[in-house]
Design a protein around this motif. Structure first.
Motif, PDB file in Angstrom:
ATOM      1  N   ALA A 150       0.828  -1.204   0.000  1.00  0.00           N
ATOM      2  CA  ALA A 150       0.000   0.000   0.000  1.00  0.00           C
ATOM      3  C   ALA A 150       0.864   1.257   0.000  1.00  0.00           C
ATOM      4  N   MET A 151       1.968   1.224   0.726  1.00  0.00           N
ATOM      5  CA  MET A 151       2.868   2.382   0.779  1.00  0.00           C
ATOM      6  C   MET A 151       3.473   2.666  -0.594  1.00  0.00           C
ATOM      7  N   ILE A 152       3.913   1.595  -1.266  1.00  0.00           N
ATOM      8  CA  ILE A 152       4.489   1.765  -2.610  1.00  0.00           C
ATOM      9  C   ILE A 152       3.424   2.255  -3.589  1.00  0.00           C
ATOM     10  N   GLY A 153       2.251   1.629  -3.528  1.00  0.00           N
ATOM     11  CA  GLY A 153       1.179   1.992  -4.451  1.00  0.00           C
ATOM     12  C   GLY A 153       0.741   3.430  -4.299  1.00  0.00           C
ATOM     13  N   ARG A 154       0.660   3.915  -3.056  1.00  0.00           N
ATOM     14  CA  ARG A 154       0.197   5.291  -2.833  1.00  0.00           C
ATOM     15  C   ARG A 154       1.160   6.321  -3.427  1.00  0.00           C
ATOM     16  N   CYS A 155       2.436   5.964  -3.494  1.00  0.00           N
ATOM     17  CA  CYS A 155       3.412   6.879  -4.103  1.00  0.00           C
ATOM     18  C   CYS A 155       3.143   7.071  -5.594  1.00  0.00           C
ATOM     19  N   LEU A 156       2.572   6.050  -6.224  1.00  0.00           N
ATOM     20  CA  LEU A 156       2.327   6.106  -7.668  1.00  0.00           C
ATOM     21  C   LEU A 156       0.931   6.595  -8.028  1.00  0.00           C
ATOM     22  N   VAL A 157       0.040   6.666  -7.048  1.00  0.00           N
ATOM     23  CA  VAL A 157      -1.339   7.069  -7.323  1.00  0.00           C
ATOM     24  C   VAL A 157      -1.434   8.421  -8.024  1.00  0.00           C
ATOM     25  N   PRO A 158      -0.709   9.475  -7.567  1.00  0.00           N
ATOM     26  CA  PRO A 158      -0.813  10.771  -8.260  1.00  0.00           C
ATOM     27  C   PRO A 158      -0.412  10.702  -9.731  1.00  0.00           C
ATOM     28  N   VAL A 159       0.546   9.823 -10.040  1.00  0.00           N
ATOM     29  CA  VAL A 159       1.001   9.695 -11.431  1.00  0.00           C
ATOM     30  C   VAL A 159      -0.039   8.987 -12.284  1.00  0.00           C
TER      31      VAL A 159
END
Length: 665
Positions: free
Chosen positions: A539-548
């Motif tokens: 979830a931590m990794i995924g949230r970093c990419l959500v804005p992109v």
């Protein structure tokens, strides 16, 4: 005295599309060993068989038109014959095109190795009403064994193996082609020069002829002073005289050549038509995907039922043994859900490869390259570059390797750049799942559109690169259009089994490991095991990419994690959704309904689904493909640049689809 304790080594040599590989498979079946020839990237295939208790080692060489060192394939075939301790050469000849095939035969006879001529496709000769004098032909070829065979019908195979076992220790045939007196004088002079420097070397006459042709490999391997002997290349003179003799052979041995018009020519009037050729190709591919979805989905239902029973029984067994909950979750929610979800797509994959195998073995795929030649030439490539692209519909790895056949490094790199945009079979599970889940009866049309978009994107990118380079030179196409024939069941079966085996191997290795890794990053966080997946590393990794990813309609950390996992293998995207959302049989009606409900709750609809499929179509291929690209281009920086380019192309395309689609629907 004949050898009894170790194998006879036999090399199959012939022109492309002469049926050599079909004949090779008829002898060896699936007992094949595949590797690369030492020092080069051309694939070698070996097999084993036996006859009358005598073991036989069989080598399938690359298809070549001659033994002149113009291409890697020709060099490899020649070195195989010279250096692999070949006992017998089986020269496979397309009996319906003897004039073209016999040129290679003449070169093989000059090697002073035992040669057996396998006249393949005799069934086509009979269908055309042609006749071959099987008594006069071997006489004119130096009294070598001539065996009529049909690889497709598996006839004549015993006679051919009998000839191998009982003739391999006979001395090589005498001189078959006597050249004009001037050439014979030059050959004798070169032979004398070679003998003075190297002594009584093997194949002396063949080396002398090659030196008169100014063959680079022979001249480099055996440097000798030929001043006053070789004043220019005699290659054209030697070729012309070989063909003069071939005309004599054909005139004396082949009859009723024009008695019956070939059906191939009549079919080609339609399939290679400059206007209708491309629409027919698109229609044939549409039929392939129709079968992939309809027949594949019918068979898939049985797999889903079997997986569901297995999953329930496996879970019950673990619980009965008192297995720890975390281990039950790993085994059932991680491994079974991840790997099992991929296995349910096996029927679709099987039907796709079966259809492609039929098209390939029928002779149609070569026509596609011919039909696409004009289109490809406009983007700076030849129609031959379309063959690796077609292979890309199966798997990117062999497609990238197939670019070795292209003439220049420029062509190879351009083709490698665009080949990953072809929808490989690993993407098919993604298309099947999301197309059926969000588009219902239009699922087939949606999936087919993705294949077309990938093809159009590849051609468009090639055009832009071609124009940006400023090089307006167009490449021609020289390709043989083989006879149409009924696909050989054994050849098709071997091809399909190899592809299915690769798919199963990937499910048992890459996807297995990826499912375990994904389960751990979903269930572990900075503080150890987590109860809520939202606190996990994933979830931590995924949230970093959500804005992109949000502009592309993919603004969910679960989707981001699934796309990252897809770098190991594209099928993992589907298994990731299964693990991420805890759906054991994601491809079943109940599984798709559950996933659709969850995604819809997060505002994920048909437009988002299509954008997701576009992203999966366009973005970086799997790690295996990237490794192959690095190996083929020998450039880490070029490979890295290609990866970045494809990620950017995927983001731009999916963003455009989502933004425009959201305004329309």
């Amino acid at each position: 005295m004949k050898r009894e304790n170790y194998p006879i080594t036999v090399a199959f040599v012939g022109n492309p599309n002469c049926g050599k590989t079909t004949l090779f498979n008829a002898f060896t079946g699936a007992k094949l060993k595949v590797a690369n020839w030492p020092g080069v990237t051309v694939e070698r295939v070996e097999g084993e068989t036996s006859y009358e208790g005598h073991p036989i080692r069989v080598i399938d060489t690359p298809g070549v038109y001659s033994l002149t060192s113009y291409t890697i394939e020709e060099i490899v075939t020649r070195k195989c014959i010279e250096e692999e301790n070949i006992d017998v050469i089986i020269n496979v000849v397309d009996a319906s095109s003897m004039e073209r095939n016999l040129y290679l035969t003449m070169q093989l006879l000059e090697l002073k190795k035992p040669v057996i001529l396998a006249l393949n496709m005799m069934d086509i000769v009979e269908e055309r009403g042609m006749e071959i004098d099987l008594h006069r032909l071997p006489e004119m070829l130096g009294h070598i064994p001539v065996v009529p065979v049909s690889a497709r019908r598996r006839s004549g195979l015993d006679v051919l193996m009998h000839a191998v076992v009982h003739h391999y220790e006979e001395g090589p045939q005498g001189i078959v082609v006597r050249y004009a007196p001037q050439l014979e004088t030059r050959i004798a002079q070169v032979e004398a020069a070679l003998r003075n420097k190297y002594g009584n070397m093997d194949n002396l006459r063949w080396h002398a002829i090659k030196m008169l042709e100014c063959d680079e490999e022979v001249c480099k391997d055996h440097p000798v002073n030929l001043n006053g002997i070789v004043d220019y290349s005699y290659e054209k003179d030697i070729i012309n005289e070989k063909y003069d003799y071939i005309e004599e052979v054909v005139a004396e041995c082949l009859f009723n050549k024009e008695k019956k018009a070939a059906m191939t020519d009549r079919i080609d009037e339609l399939l290679t038509h400059p206007v209708w050729g491309i629409p027919i190709f698109l229609g044939i591919m549409a039929l392939v995907f129709f079968l992939t979805f309809t027949v594949g989905d019918f068979l898939k239902g049985y797999f889903e039922t079997g997986l569901e029973y297995f999953s329930q029984g496996f879970l019950a067994g673990l619980q009965a043994m008192g297995t720890s909950p975390w281990l039950v979750s790993l085994l059932v929610d991680g491994i079974v859900a991840g790997v099992g979800g991929i296995l349910t797509f096996l029927p679709n994959i099987f039907i796709l490869f079966l259809a492609l195998a039929f098209l390939e073995d029928s002779g149609y795929m070569a026509r596609v390259a011919y039909v696409m030649n004009e289109t490809m030439s406009r983007v700076g490539l030849s129609g031959k570059a379309f063959l690796p692209m077609l292979l890309g519909f199966g798997c990117t790895v062999p497609a990238v390797m197939a670019t070795r056949a292209l003439a220049t490094e420029r062509d190879r790199r351009r083709t490698i750049l665009i080949t990953p945009f072809m929808s490989c079979s690993a993407r098919l599970p993604i298309y099947v799942l999301f197309a059926q889940m969000f588009f219902g009866e239009k699922a087939l049309l949606v999936a087919y559109s993705l294949y077309l978009i990938g093809l159009l994107a590849a051609i468009g990118i090639a055009y832009v690169v071609h124009k940006a380079s400023g090089n307006e030179e167009e490449d021609g196409l020289l390709i043989e259009l083989p006879e149409y024939k009924t696909p050989n069941g054994r050849t098709v079966a071997i091809y399909v089994w190899e592809k299915v085996q690769d798919y199963l191997t990937k499910a048992g290795t890459t996807i297995f490991v990826a499912s375990i890794v994904l389960w751990f990053v979903l269930n572990m966080g900075p503080g150890g095991i987590v109860e809520e997946v939202s606190g996990s590393f994933a979830a931590m990794i995924g949230r970093c990419l959500v804005p992109v990813l949000r502009p592309a309609g993919l603004g969910s950390w679960q989707i981001a994690v699934a796309l990252i996992s897809g770098l190991s293998a594209k099928e993992v995207v589907v298994s990731s959704f299964s693990v991420l959302y805890g759906i054991s049989n994601i491809n079943s009606a109940a599984g798709m309904s559950e996933l659709s409900r969850i995604l819809a709750g997060n505002g994920f609809g048909p437009v988002n689904a299509y954008a997701l499929m576009i992203f999966c179509l366009m973005y970086t291929p799997c790690v295996a493909a990237i490794g192959t690209i690095r190996r083929e281009t020998k450039s880490l920086s070029w490979t890295g640049g290609m990866v970045v380019f494809q990620l950017l192309a995927a983001w731009l395309m999916s963003t455009a689809v989502f933004q425009v689609g959201s305004m329309i629907f």
